[in-house]
Design a protein around this motif. Structure first.
Motif, PDB file in Angstrom:
ATOM      1  N   PHE A  42       0.862  -1.187   0.000  1.00 59.35           N
ATOM      2  CA  PHE A  42       0.000   0.000   0.000  1.00 59.35           C
ATOM      3  C   PHE A  42       0.890   1.226   0.000  1.00 59.35           C
ATOM      4  N   TYR A  43       0.289   2.373  -0.281  1.00 58.64           N
ATOM      5  CA  TYR A  43       1.055   3.618  -0.285  1.00 58.64           C
ATOM      6  C   TYR A  43       0.929   4.310   1.063  1.00 58.64           C
ATOM      7  N   GLU A  44       2.058   4.606   1.655  1.00 54.99           N
ATOM      8  CA  GLU A  44       2.127   5.539   2.776  1.00 54.99           C
ATOM      9  C   GLU A  44       3.511   6.152   2.731  1.00 54.99           C
ATOM     10  N   ASP A  50      10.978   2.478   6.402  1.00 54.17           N
ATOM     11  CA  ASP A  50      10.952   1.902   7.746  1.00 54.17           C
ATOM     12  C   ASP A  50      10.820   0.383   7.683  1.00 54.17           C
ATOM     13  N   LEU A  51      10.009  -0.107   6.756  1.00 60.17           N
ATOM     14  CA  LEU A  51       9.880  -1.549   6.568  1.00 60.17           C
ATOM     15  C   LEU A  51      11.224  -2.168   6.205  1.00 60.17           C
ATOM     16  N   THR A 145      -5.728   4.520  14.023  1.00 54.40           N
ATOM     17  CA  THR A 145      -4.858   5.400  13.253  1.00 54.40           C
ATOM     18  C   THR A 145      -5.524   5.848  11.953  1.00 54.40           C
ATOM     19  N   VAL A 146      -5.023   6.936  11.417  1.00 57.54           N
ATOM     20  CA  VAL A 146      -5.455   7.454  10.121  1.00 57.54           C
ATOM     21  C   VAL A 146      -4.541   6.896   9.044  1.00 57.54           C
ATOM     22  N   GLU A 147      -5.115   6.313   8.007  1.00 51.59           N
ATOM     23  CA  GLU A 147      -4.289   5.801   6.918  1.00 51.59           C
ATOM     24  C   GLU A 147      -3.506   6.948   6.279  1.00 51.59           C
ATOM     25  N   GLY A 148      -2.241   6.679   6.050  1.00 51.18           N
ATOM     26  CA  GLY A 148      -1.360   7.691   5.482  1.00 51.18           C
ATOM     27  C   GLY A 148      -0.354   8.210   6.485  1.00 51.18           C
ATOM     28  N   THR A 313      -3.313   7.981   0.540  1.00 48.78           N
ATOM     29  CA  THR A 313      -3.374   6.538   0.712  1.00 48.78           C
ATOM     30  C   THR A 313      -3.707   5.910  -0.624  1.00 48.78           C
ATOM     31  N   SER A 314      -3.368   4.628  -0.765  1.00 42.95           N
ATOM     32  CA  SER A 314      -3.734   3.898  -1.977  1.00 42.95           C
ATOM     33  C   SER A 314      -4.984   3.047  -1.763  1.00 42.95           C
ATOM     34  N   ASP A 315      -5.587   3.137  -0.596  1.00 45.16           N
ATOM     35  CA  ASP A 315      -6.706   2.269  -0.223  1.00 45.16           C
ATOM     36  C   ASP A 315      -7.994   2.726  -0.918  1.00 45.16           C
TER      37      ASP A 315
END
Length: 435
Positions: A42-44, A50-51, A145-148, A313-315
């Protein structure tokens, strides 16, 4: 971490960055391969770095959910709980719960992070105990949490903890305290489940009020933004949000989950009325378009396919774009709907109604363009240059009041802004000027 969707991945990386060793489980082989390659699904902004860092530090590993459960002291369940036939589908949660409890060491902690109906976690515990007979700790720590900006919020937002007993509460508090955040303890599993649903239901209702005002403003031919700004100016008892699409995997379902946890379906429900008000936005928008055109449009373009644009976000789960496309086909069966987004790719459901295209193709082929998300990109120079290429006599449907004044004043364009009918020239005047 049982479940590696958006919630599971971000929480796993947050724990790993805080020093824990994390193993993530999922049934989706594609997700596992991407994480193993240090790529997110996904996009963030900034998340992939960090991953990669925690993967290089060997703090975050993954495996398929059918493999034997790793030995750990804490197990966090983050599987999806979508709506199915108007009720929350707990099948994946219950299956994960049984799998975890049957394989984990005695007296481990199980944390339910998934969004569930009130009472679902205790019911899952009772089934597991009667079937397996193992002693374990249990807590509910709902995701908020807020996506993004999830990683940022996981190191800042207080964590709500509800547990089945004091030992479970202490274990869950210790786990989430490693993130360096405040822990807000409530008295029971049910109180924590209720708090999550209450939070999103209240937010949904906040936006429902704004959208109701926009519908009324369109009917009364007044500017809802002018009215909202006047209401909020220096007045401590008004904090009205701007109107616009309300979507996503949480706000579109949590009021319904809360209602179906009770007898709200059998009586007047403010929560359900708010959900219906926000869902009505699609019908309101298409009705306004229908009032402006004399023949069915050949092509409708939707800019912004994710359920929101700020933070990005990409969601696309729960995105108004899917509903707009689906209902547009009901209005005009021969109309083609095309779409573009700067970061999101279409879900399988969205692809059945929308054809993906480039921004350039969208603006040159569409006589009706819907700006569906609000983001910095929507007002960027690139977007403005793209809108300049719209066909003569095109219509821009601006759902977030983002289109600059120079576009509103152009005689060859019609700009429909939610709740702002009075701010633009009427169609007859514009056609006369174009002629």
């Amino acid at each position: 971490m049982v479940g590696l969707g958006y919630v599971g991945q971000t929480l796993a990386v947050a724990f790993a960055m805080a020093g824990s060793s994390v193993v993530g489980l999922d049934t989706d082989s594609h997700v596992l391969r991407e994480i193993e390659a240090s790529r997110t699904t996904f996009y963030e902004r900034g998340f992939e770095e960090d991953l990669r860092r925690v993967r290089e530090q060997n703090r975050f590993g993954v495996q398929h959910a059918r493999e034997p459960l790793p030995k750990a002291s804490n197990y966090v369940i983050t599987v999806g709980t979508p709506l199915k036939n108007g009720r929350v589908d707990l099948d994946a949660l219950e299956a994960s719960f049984v799998s975890v409890v049957s394989q984990m060491p005695e007296d481990s902690l199980v944390v339910v992070r998934s969004t569930v109906s009130v009472g679902a976690s205790r019911a899952a515990m009772s089934k597991a105990v009667s079937r397996i007979g193992k002693r374990f700790k249990l807590a509910v720590a709902p995701e908020r949490t807020v996506e993004g900006i999830a990683l940022e919020e996981l190191s800042d937002l207080p964590q709500i903890i509800g547990a089945v007993d004091e030992a479970s509460a202490a274990a869950a508090t210790g786990l989430f305290a490693t993130l360096g955040v405040e822990v807000v303890r409530v008295s029971s599993l049910e109180a924590a489940e209720f708090a999550k649903l209450a939070s999103n239901t209240a937010r949904d209702l906040t936006f429902a009020i704004s959208n109701e005002l926009a519908y009324l403003a369109d009917e009364l031919n007044v500017d809802v933004y002018e009215a909202i700004n006047a209401c909020n100016a220096g007045y401590p008892r008004a904090n009205i949000a701007p109107p616009g699409p309300v979507g996503g995997p949480c706000l579109t379902k949590d009021a319904i989950i809360l209602a179906t946890s009770t007898r709200a379906m059998e009586r007047p429900s403010f929560a359900l009325a708010g959900r219906a008000t926000n869902t009505y936005l699609t019908q309101h928008v298409l009705s306004r378009i229908a009032d402006q055109i004399s023949a069915p449009p050949k092509v409708i373009g939707i800019i912004g396919l994710a359920f929101k644009g700020a933070p990005g976000t990409s969601d696309t789960r729960g995105s108004l774009a899917t509903d707009l496309a689906c209902q547009a086909k009901a209005y005009w069966p021969e109309t083609e709907v095309i779409g573009w987004d700067p970061v999101a790719s279409m879900s399988e459901e969205m692809r059945t109604h929308v054809r993906a295209t480039t921004l350039d193709t969208l603006v040159t082929q569409s006589k009706i363009v819907i700006l569906q998300t609000r983001s910095d990109y929507s007002a960027s120079p690139e977007m403005l240059r793209a809108l300049e290429r719209l066909p003569r006599d095109a219509t821009i449907v601006d759902l977030w009041n983002q289109v600059p004044l120079e576009f509103r004043d152009r005689p060859d364009l019609t700009v429909l802004t939610l709740g702002r009918t009075s701010s633009a020239m009427n169609q007859e005047q514009k056609r006369a000027l174009v002629a």
